[in-house]
Design an enzyme around this catalytic site. Structure first.
Site, PDB file in Angstrom:
ATOM      1  N   ASP A  63       0.425 -10.928  -2.776  1.00  0.00           N
ATOM      2  CA  ASP A  63      -0.161 -10.097  -3.861  1.00  0.00           C
ATOM      3  C   ASP A  63      -2.024 -10.635  -3.960  1.00  0.00           C
ATOM      4  O   ASP A  63      -2.182 -11.519  -4.369  1.00  0.00           O
ATOM      5  CB  ASP A  63       0.162 -10.440  -5.414  1.00  0.00           C
ATOM      6  CG  ASP A  63       1.715  -9.731  -5.683  1.00  0.00           C
ATOM      7  OD1 ASP A  63       2.341  -9.592  -4.615  1.00  0.00           O
ATOM      8  OD2 ASP A  63       2.031  -9.804  -6.752  1.00  0.00           O
ATOM      9  N   LYS A 107       3.872  -2.151  -9.223  1.00  0.00           N
ATOM     10  CA  LYS A 107       4.065  -3.288  -9.833  1.00  0.00           C
ATOM     11  C   LYS A 107       3.362  -3.604 -11.116  1.00  0.00           C
ATOM     12  O   LYS A 107       2.055  -3.526 -11.287  1.00  0.00           O
ATOM     13  CB  LYS A 107       3.770  -4.430  -8.872  1.00  0.00           C
ATOM     14  CG  LYS A 107       4.391  -5.916  -9.789  1.00  0.00           C
ATOM     15  CD  LYS A 107       4.210  -7.027  -8.569  1.00  0.00           C
ATOM     16  CE  LYS A 107       4.394  -8.259  -9.193  1.00  0.00           C
ATOM     17  NZ  LYS A 107       4.510  -9.491  -8.314  1.00  0.00           N
ATOM     18  N   LYS A 119      -0.832  -3.121  -8.114  1.00  0.00           N
ATOM     19  CA  LYS A 119      -0.134  -4.008  -9.230  1.00  0.00           C
ATOM     20  C   LYS A 119      -1.360  -3.903 -10.122  1.00  0.00           C
ATOM     21  O   LYS A 119      -2.358  -3.911  -9.809  1.00  0.00           O
ATOM     22  CB  LYS A 119       0.003  -5.373  -8.794  1.00  0.00           C
ATOM     23  CG  LYS A 119       0.346  -6.427  -9.658  1.00  0.00           C
ATOM     24  CD  LYS A 119       0.736  -7.776  -9.058  1.00  0.00           C
ATOM     25  CE  LYS A 119       1.037  -8.896 -10.057  1.00  0.00           C
ATOM     26  NZ  LYS A 119       1.438  -9.844  -9.432  1.00  0.00           N
TER      27      LYS A 119
END
Length: 217
Positions: A90, A181, A152
């Protein structure tokens, strides 16, 4: 629909997280068969060993939480994380460069980190709290171009997490070309289910474990 547990990246990115805290996170993830644990880079090797007999993935963060490290630093962080066993990365974009209109810089950075992932999943954190709707559409388009796997919403370190509007805007922009996400902004199970309905493929929030236990009950 996939079982709710498989939408959960069980997360502890607290700067004060101890090995005992990480052990607890790992055992909870194994017990409830969560999708992954998301932890600081320094714990990746430890978590990978602890999870070797499970299906739980190891996720870590790069350029976290502010995203303004040099690209070369982020690439190096990524390579080390992958060497240590990370299954998912991430990364945080350089929000300032993006808001300055330096789109090529941002795109090339994501591409460089995707290459450093060596086939592992890349999620791109865009910090939606700091973006206008037009900027969110633009960064979603850049992430689509980059070859990353997920977009995300948030680091959890800004003033708010994901909103329903964020998820809807990203989904309308990327369709099925990216996974999404949702991070933060989820106060109860109804919120989590609405995020999923709007297009989120993974969700995480501060009280997610309590929400999961409520779901079981």
């Amino acid at each position: 629909m996939t079982e709710l547990n498989k939408y959960i990246d069980h997360t502890n990115l607290s700067p004060s997280a101890t090995s005992k805290d990480i052990d607890k996170l790992i055992q909870e993830a194994i017990k409830y068969d969560f999708k992954s644990v998301c932890i600081a880079p320094s714990y990746v090797k430890y978590a990978k060993e602890a999870l070797k007999n499970s299906d739980v993935l190891v996720c870590t963060v790069i350029g976290f939480p502010l995203g303004y490290n040099a690209t070369s630093v982020k690439v190096y962080e990524t390579k080390i994380a992958v060497e240590h066993g990370a299954d998912e990365i991430d990364m945080v974009i350089n929000v300032g460069r993006f808001k300055d209109g330096q789109y090529e810089y941002v795109l090339n950075e994501i591409k460089a980190i995707k290459e450093a992932c060596n086939g592992k999943t890349l999620k791109v954190i865009v910090e939606t709290a700091l973006l206008t709707k037009a900027e969110l559409i633009k960064i979603t388009e850049l992430v689509m171009q980059s070859g990353a796997d997920f977009i995300k919403t948030s680091t959890g370190f800004s003033y708010r997490g994901a909103s329903f509007e964020d998820i809807q805007t990203m989904k309308e922009t990327c369709g099925d070309k990216l996974l999404i996400k949702a991070s933060g902004g989820i106060k109860n199970l109804a919120d989590a289910q609405e995020m999923i309905r709007l297009g989120a493929n993974v969700w995480v929030c501060l009280n997610q474990f309590q929400l999961w236990k409520n779901y079981l009950n």
